[in-house]
Every structure is written in C-alpha cells, then in structure tokens.
Design a protein around this motif. Structure first.
Motif, short mmCIF file in Angstrom:
data_model
loop_
_atom_site.label_atom_id
_atom_site.label_comp_id
_atom_site.label_asym_id
_atom_site.label_seq_id
_atom_site.Cartn_x
_atom_site.Cartn_y
_atom_site.Cartn_z
N SER A 113 0.87 -1.17 0.00
CA SER A 113 0.00 0.00 0.00
C SER A 113 0.91 1.22 0.00
O SER A 113 2.13 1.10 -0.15
CB SER A 113 -0.93 -0.01 1.22
OG SER A 113 -0.19 0.24 2.40
N ALA A 114 0.35 2.39 0.18
CA ALA A 114 1.15 3.61 0.12
C ALA A 114 2.31 3.59 1.11
O ALA A 114 3.39 4.12 0.84
CB ALA A 114 0.26 4.83 0.37
N ASN A 115 2.11 2.98 2.27
CA ASN A 115 3.11 3.03 3.34
C ASN A 115 3.57 1.67 3.84
O ASN A 115 4.38 1.61 4.76
CB ASN A 115 2.55 3.83 4.52
CG ASN A 115 2.13 5.22 4.13
OD1 ASN A 115 2.95 6.04 3.75
ND2 ASN A 115 0.83 5.51 4.22
N ILE A 116 3.05 0.60 3.27
CA ILE A 116 3.35 -0.74 3.76
C ILE A 116 4.04 -1.55 2.66
O ILE A 116 3.64 -1.50 1.49
CB ILE A 116 2.06 -1.47 4.20
CG1 ILE A 116 1.31 -0.63 5.26
CG2 ILE A 116 2.39 -2.86 4.74
CD1 ILE A 116 2.10 -0.37 6.54
N TYR A 117 5.07 -2.32 3.07
CA TYR A 117 5.85 -3.13 2.14
C TYR A 117 5.89 -4.57 2.65
O TYR A 117 5.63 -4.85 3.82
CB TYR A 117 7.30 -2.61 2.06
CG TYR A 117 7.43 -1.19 1.62
CD1 TYR A 117 7.71 -0.86 0.29
CD2 TYR A 117 7.30 -0.15 2.53
CE1 TYR A 117 7.84 0.46 -0.12
CE2 TYR A 117 7.42 1.18 2.13
CZ TYR A 117 7.69 1.48 0.81
OH TYR A 117 7.82 2.78 0.41
N THR A 118 6.26 -5.48 1.74
CA THR A 118 6.64 -6.81 2.21
C THR A 118 8.01 -6.70 2.86
O THR A 118 8.79 -5.79 2.55
CB THR A 118 6.72 -7.81 1.05
OG1 THR A 118 7.69 -7.34 0.09
CG2 THR A 118 5.38 -7.98 0.37
N SER A 119 8.32 -7.61 3.77
CA SER A 119 9.69 -7.69 4.25
C SER A 119 10.54 -8.20 3.08
O SER A 119 10.01 -8.60 2.05
CB SER A 119 9.80 -8.61 5.46
OG SER A 119 9.33 -9.90 5.16
N THR A 120 11.84 -8.18 3.21
CA THR A 120 12.74 -8.42 2.07
C THR A 120 12.37 -9.67 1.28
O THR A 120 12.21 -10.75 1.83
CB THR A 120 14.19 -8.54 2.58
OG1 THR A 120 14.50 -7.33 3.27
CG2 THR A 120 15.15 -8.71 1.43
N ASP A 121 12.26 -9.51 -0.04
CA ASP A 121 11.86 -10.59 -0.94
C ASP A 121 13.06 -11.42 -1.40
O ASP A 121 13.29 -11.59 -2.61
CB ASP A 121 11.13 -10.01 -2.15
CG ASP A 121 9.85 -9.29 -1.78
OD1 ASP A 121 9.23 -9.66 -0.77
OD2 ASP A 121 9.46 -8.36 -2.50
N TYR A 122 13.83 -11.92 -0.45
CA TYR A 122 14.93 -12.82 -0.79
C TYR A 122 14.40 -14.26 -0.83
O TYR A 122 13.38 -14.57 -0.20
CB TYR A 122 16.02 -12.73 0.27
CG TYR A 122 17.07 -11.67 0.02
CD1 TYR A 122 17.29 -11.13 -1.23
CD2 TYR A 122 17.88 -11.23 1.07
CE1 TYR A 122 18.26 -10.17 -1.44
CE2 TYR A 122 18.86 -10.26 0.87
CZ TYR A 122 19.04 -9.73 -0.39
OH TYR A 122 19.99 -8.78 -0.60
N PRO A 123 15.09 -15.17 -1.53
CA PRO A 123 14.68 -16.58 -1.53
C PRO A 123 14.59 -17.14 -0.11
O PRO A 123 15.35 -16.73 0.77
CB PRO A 123 15.78 -17.26 -2.34
CG PRO A 123 16.36 -16.18 -3.20
CD PRO A 123 16.28 -14.93 -2.37
N PRO A 124 13.68 -18.07 0.14
CA PRO A 124 13.47 -18.60 1.49
C PRO A 124 14.72 -19.16 2.16
O PRO A 124 14.86 -19.06 3.37
CB PRO A 124 12.43 -19.70 1.28
CG PRO A 124 11.69 -19.29 0.07
CD PRO A 124 12.69 -18.63 -0.82
#
Length: 351
Positions: A113-124
């Motif tokens: 959203s405007a102010n919310i992100y996923t945490s780092t999208d690194y491989p599991p």
C-alpha cells in the motif's frame, strides 16, 4: 534499506492520518510479560478479555506504549484481532507521527500500500543478517513495525538484538576504533546485480543523482557502461535521542562481503574485483576492516540475538535505534509486512 528522496532534515515529512484517540481506562484489558524470563526483549502484550480493540486501545495508551518501547526496545502484540493491511496501517497511525520512506534500497521489497511493504523478498533459503533499518543513510525510521500475515511452516523468524547490549559487549578497543574512524560504505550499480542506480535514485537523470549525492554527503563516480559507484562515510555509534544511551548503530557488519552466505560471497568475488562488489564496507579512512574484528562483531550480534516463531496476527513494534532485526531462512509460504515511521537524521542526534 530504502527509497531515495531528499534526506536533509528539512525534507517534507508525510503526516500519518491518525484515528481519534478513544479513552479506555480499564488497565486489565491487556497483560504484559516477556517471552524469555531472563531477557526483557521483547515485551509481550496480550489481551486478557475477548474483543479488545487494539487500535483504539493503542491510541488511548500511547504514552504507556512509548515508555515500554524505550525500556524494552521492542513490543510483541499477540492474540489481538488484527487481520488486514488496513488494521496494520491504522495501528501505526495510533502509535507514531510521520511515515518514514523506504530510501536508497539495497534489498528487494514489494509495495503493498502507500506506506506498507513486504519484508525483504529474498529466496526462502537465504538468511538476512541483523541490521538497523537505513542506519547507513542520512535518514532512518525511529520506529519499524512487522505484521505476520502468514507464518512459515518452519523457520522464518525475525531475530532481534538489543543494540545497547551489543555496544556494551564489543571489545572497547574495537569500539573506539570505529568511533574514531567511522564506516565507509561502497555501493556499485549497473553491473546486472541488484538494483540499478535508476531504481535506487528514482530517476534517469544523472544530474539529479549528483545533486542528491551532494546533499547527502555521498561521493559519486560514474563508471563505463552506465555504471555508478558511490562512497560515503557514516558513524558506527550513536546516542539515542530520547534515552541518551550509546547504541551500536550501523550497517558495517551487514554490508561487509564476509557476512554474505559463503556460496554468494565466493561467486561474487570470482566474478569481479572487490571494488566492484554491489556493496561492501571499510573503516572511514578507506582501510580494510580486519577479519578478526568482523568475526568478533558477528559473534557479539549472535550472542545478543533473540528469536521466536511467528504466529499469524502477531505485530512486532521496534525502536529502530535500540533494536536490530534480521530474518531466518524458512520453509513454506511466509508473508510478513513492514511499515516505518518517524524519520530521524544524523543532524537530529548526538554522535
């Protein structure tokens, strides 16, 4: 790490739209405890009756939450009926003033959203070493929040560590060396690894990049084939602006090539000279940080680390200067969201 805009202390800050505070006088709506008897971090807050409206409770008890956060460094809110991104955003609005932007990114994230992100999208399978968000830049969030939407089947913790304890445990001679020399960060863009400079600085205009770098005490060097190398020096130690306590606050260990997973480190060093690595760190005078010093720092972080399994609906609130965070490897789907608030600048604090 983060999205660039102007990071001077005079930069425009985006206010958080806050819900009207609701007075809830009953002290027995929630209970406090610790996850581990011998460690105060994090403070565990749980409801003791059904139907506690956490967002409204938080708005009416912000002073208490602030006091807990400064004492413990982190608060884990568990067992409340938070189920959406909107709930997460509203909780941040109840406990913080201004949104902090994700600046000068070094690891991939998706904007939810405007102010919310996923945490780092690194491989599991890839772990993320402990760090304080944006401590290598001129501006960072004082508060960082994590919300567990989906807990991994195995692993996937967000380990945390008290930066006051880290500061105290570091060998005094090592601490003094970094206090005097500070830390130099070197980043390279345009080699097909990680972000391009256009992504990091959100422009295709070299003049805008150069202006941003001048404003943020960054040395920019254009390389062949549209590449860019930047160097900048930042403190390793800071005083917390509210508690006046010294904290170990930097990306020195996190960004150093020796902290990378062995397979990734060996692949990078085989493909390019050290000067062209996506990122690396040195003492502030440009000299190499000794391997034994880096081993010592990693050991101190590990000794101070606390980890706990996520439960769906958990909300973790951290003082970003008092507590470092990371990520464990995991198995199965995992979704943890992050929000950042209350920008702070080096000009705002004592070094």
């Amino acid at each position: 790490m983060s999205n660039p805009e102007h990071t001077n202390s005079g930069a425009k800050r985006q206010p958080i739209a806050r819900r009207k505070a609701v007075s809830i006088a009953q002290p027995d709506l929630i209970a406090t405890n610790t996850l581990q008897p011998d460690r105060p971090l994090p403070l565990l807050v749980t409801p003791v009756v059904d139907g506690v409206r956490l967002i409204e409770w938080a708005a009416g008890h912000r002073e208490q939450i602030e006091s807990w956060l400064l004492k413990h460094g982190g608060i884990l809110l568990r067992g409340f009926a938070l189920g959406s991104v909107s709930d997460f955003e509203q909780f941040i609005g109840s406990t913080a003033d201004n949104w902090a932007e994700y600046r000068e990114p070094a690891t991939p994230r998706s904007q939810v959203s405007a102010n919310i992100y996923t945490s780092t999208d690194y491989p599991p399978a890839q772990r993320i070493f402990l760090h304080n968000e944006n401590s290598h830049t001129e501006s960072w969030p004082m508060k960082i929040y994590f919300f567990c939407v989906t807990a991994a089947q195995q692993g996937g913790e967000t380990p945390i560590a008290d930066c006051r304890a880290i500061f105290e445990r570091i060998d005094p001679a090592v601490r003094q060396r970094f206090t005097e020399k500070q830390i130099m960060y070197v980043r390279n863009f345009g080699d097909g690894l990680g972000y391009s400079w256009e992504q990091v600085f959100k422009t295709t205009d070299r003049r805008e990049v150069e202006a941003y770098c001048r404003d943020n005490q960054i040395e920019a060097e254009w390389k062949p084939d549209n590449g860019l190398r930047i160097r900048y020096v930042r403190p390793a130690v800071a005083k917390h602006p509210r508690t006046d306590e010294p904290v170990w606050f930097n990306h020195g260990t996190f960004f150093h090539i020796s902290t990378q997973e062995p397979a990734i480190r060996e692949s990078l060093l085989a493909a390019m000279p050290e000067a062209d690595l996506p990122y690396n760190t040195y003492y502030g005078d440009g000299s190499s940080i000794e391997p034994e010093v880096l081993n010592h720092l990693r050991a101190v972080y590990n000794e101070a680390t606390i980890a706990f399994p996520w439960q769906e609906g958990d909300l973790l609130m951290l003082d970003n200067m008092l507590v470092a965070h990371g990520r464990s490897s995991f198995v199965g789907p995992r979704k943890v969201l992050v929000g950042m608030a209350e920008p702070c600048h080096w000009s705002d604090i004592q070094r």
